[in-house]
Structure formats: C-alpha cells, structure tokens
Scaffold this active site. Sequence first.
Site, short mmCIF file in Angstrom:
data_model
loop_
_atom_site.label_atom_id
_atom_site.label_comp_id
_atom_site.label_asym_id
_atom_site.label_seq_id
_atom_site.Cartn_x
_atom_site.Cartn_y
_atom_site.Cartn_z
N GLY A 1 31.73 54.72 -41.22
CA GLY A 1 31.33 56.20 -42.51
C GLY A 1 31.44 56.48 -43.68
O GLY A 1 32.87 56.62 -43.59
N GLN B 1 26.16 59.44 -37.17
CA GLN B 1 26.72 60.30 -35.94
C GLN B 1 28.15 60.21 -35.48
O GLN B 1 28.72 60.56 -36.10
CB GLN B 1 25.84 59.29 -34.40
CG GLN B 1 24.59 58.83 -35.26
CD GLN B 1 23.53 60.73 -35.27
OE1 GLN B 1 24.27 61.56 -33.76
NE2 GLN B 1 22.49 60.71 -35.75
N ARG C 1 30.52 63.73 -43.46
CA ARG C 1 29.96 61.29 -43.34
C ARG C 1 28.74 61.25 -43.36
O ARG C 1 28.11 61.96 -42.59
CB ARG C 1 31.36 60.71 -42.78
CG ARG C 1 31.41 60.73 -41.29
CD ARG C 1 31.62 60.20 -41.10
NE ARG C 1 32.00 60.00 -39.12
CZ ARG C 1 31.01 60.13 -38.56
NH1 ARG C 1 30.14 60.28 -38.75
NH2 ARG C 1 32.32 60.36 -37.37
N CYS D 1 29.12 56.89 -32.49
CA CYS D 1 27.82 55.85 -33.51
C CYS D 1 26.31 56.41 -32.91
O CYS D 1 24.90 55.95 -33.34
CB CYS D 1 27.47 54.40 -33.46
SG CYS D 1 29.52 54.52 -34.15
N SER E 1 33.85 51.14 -36.53
CA SER E 1 33.28 51.92 -36.79
C SER E 1 33.22 52.56 -38.63
O SER E 1 33.98 52.62 -38.90
CB SER E 1 33.45 53.35 -35.76
OG SER E 1 32.45 53.05 -34.97
#
Length: 215
Positions: free
Chosen positions: A144, A78, A75, A173, A142
């Site tokens: 991604g 981070q 993905r 992240c 979060s």
Amino acid sequence: MTSESELSPIQLHRLGRRPYTPVWQAMRDLTDGRDAATPDQFWLVEHEPVFTQGQAGKPEHLLMPGDIPVVATDRGGQVTYHGPGQVVLYPLLDVRRSRLGVRDLVSALENAVIAVLAEHRVIAHARPDAPGVYVGEAKIASLGLRIRRGSSFHGVALNVDGDLSPFSRINPCGYAGLAMTRLADLSDDCSGVEAIGERLAECLARELGRELVNL
C-alpha cells in the site's frame, strides 16, 4: 527516469521493532518537510501487532479485531495486519525527482519481493488485479502506497516467520477468505526478519537502479 548518476544513494535506516503510529507520523513529517536536499530513504521496521485500514477501507472487512488495535491510516488499499515476524519496507522517495511513476514503484516493490523469495527457492508472482505478491493462491506480501507532494511513503510488508492467525480476524486487503502464507512455511532456510529485510532493501534498490548506503 532520471539516470542513476544524477541521483544520490538511498539511505537505509533500520528501525527495529516499533509501534505503528509513531512510525507513520514520522513518515508524514519527513514527506511534508521535504525539500530538494532531502535524501531518499528506505526504512526497515517490524511493527507491534496492529491492523491498519486504508483510506478507502470498508469497516465490514474488520471481522473481529479483538485486542489488536485498529489504525485508520492514509495509504491506499483496505485492511491488513502488521506484527512481529513480518518485515516492512517503507520507500520514502522523491518520485518527482526520480521521474518514477506510481506503477513503476509498485512493480519495483513486487519484483524485489519476488527476487528475495526466489533466493529461497520460492516461486512467487504479482497479480494485475490485486497489488502484492502471491505464492500460488496465497498472499505473502501486502502493498500500500501514498504519494503526496511528489513523494512516496508507506510500502510493502513481507510475512517472514510471524504468527498468521490475526489475518483470520479480517478480510485481508478486502478479500474474504484470502489465504495468507509466510516464508518460514515455504523454505527450509528462512533466515529471519533482519536478514530478509536487508536483502529486500538491496533488491529494491537494484530494481530502481539506485545505490544503497547503510546508516
């Protein structure tokens, strides 16, 4: 964007609690095997504890993972943490068929989380410089994604009532010192991962202008 009447309903799949890697592989298999008849799907899941490192992830953001496994995944973004008490929603969509841009999907995911939190009287916001959802300066969700063969996989993770301490083992992240928060600390009526997941799926379907069917 294609009109709602031209698109079949999105199927909602509840996976329960699962390890990360088999679910990731199943997402890849579905994406690679898609054809014109493959339905769009939302997967709801709670993962066993794991750190996932995005494609551009820098090793210095893994501070001290310890006994929690680290998975290098495909993905964007981070490193982040998944674990019990966190609801993860994976939108497995044919974005080409839906005429849905990546930014549209990111905004829909963020807006769905914001809507769910608002139902619990928590005011949240997105940031143009850092995908995800925030309450004040703290991050609560979060995000991604990956788009491959015109289809989306990966998704959004919302902290409901899980242990946040593993986030201290990473720069979440990629942001050193980023504070993380969870719904249970912000609302007196936190209804648990399963119920929050259901509402998140419903709100995302609404954001996309799509119907949702339960399987």
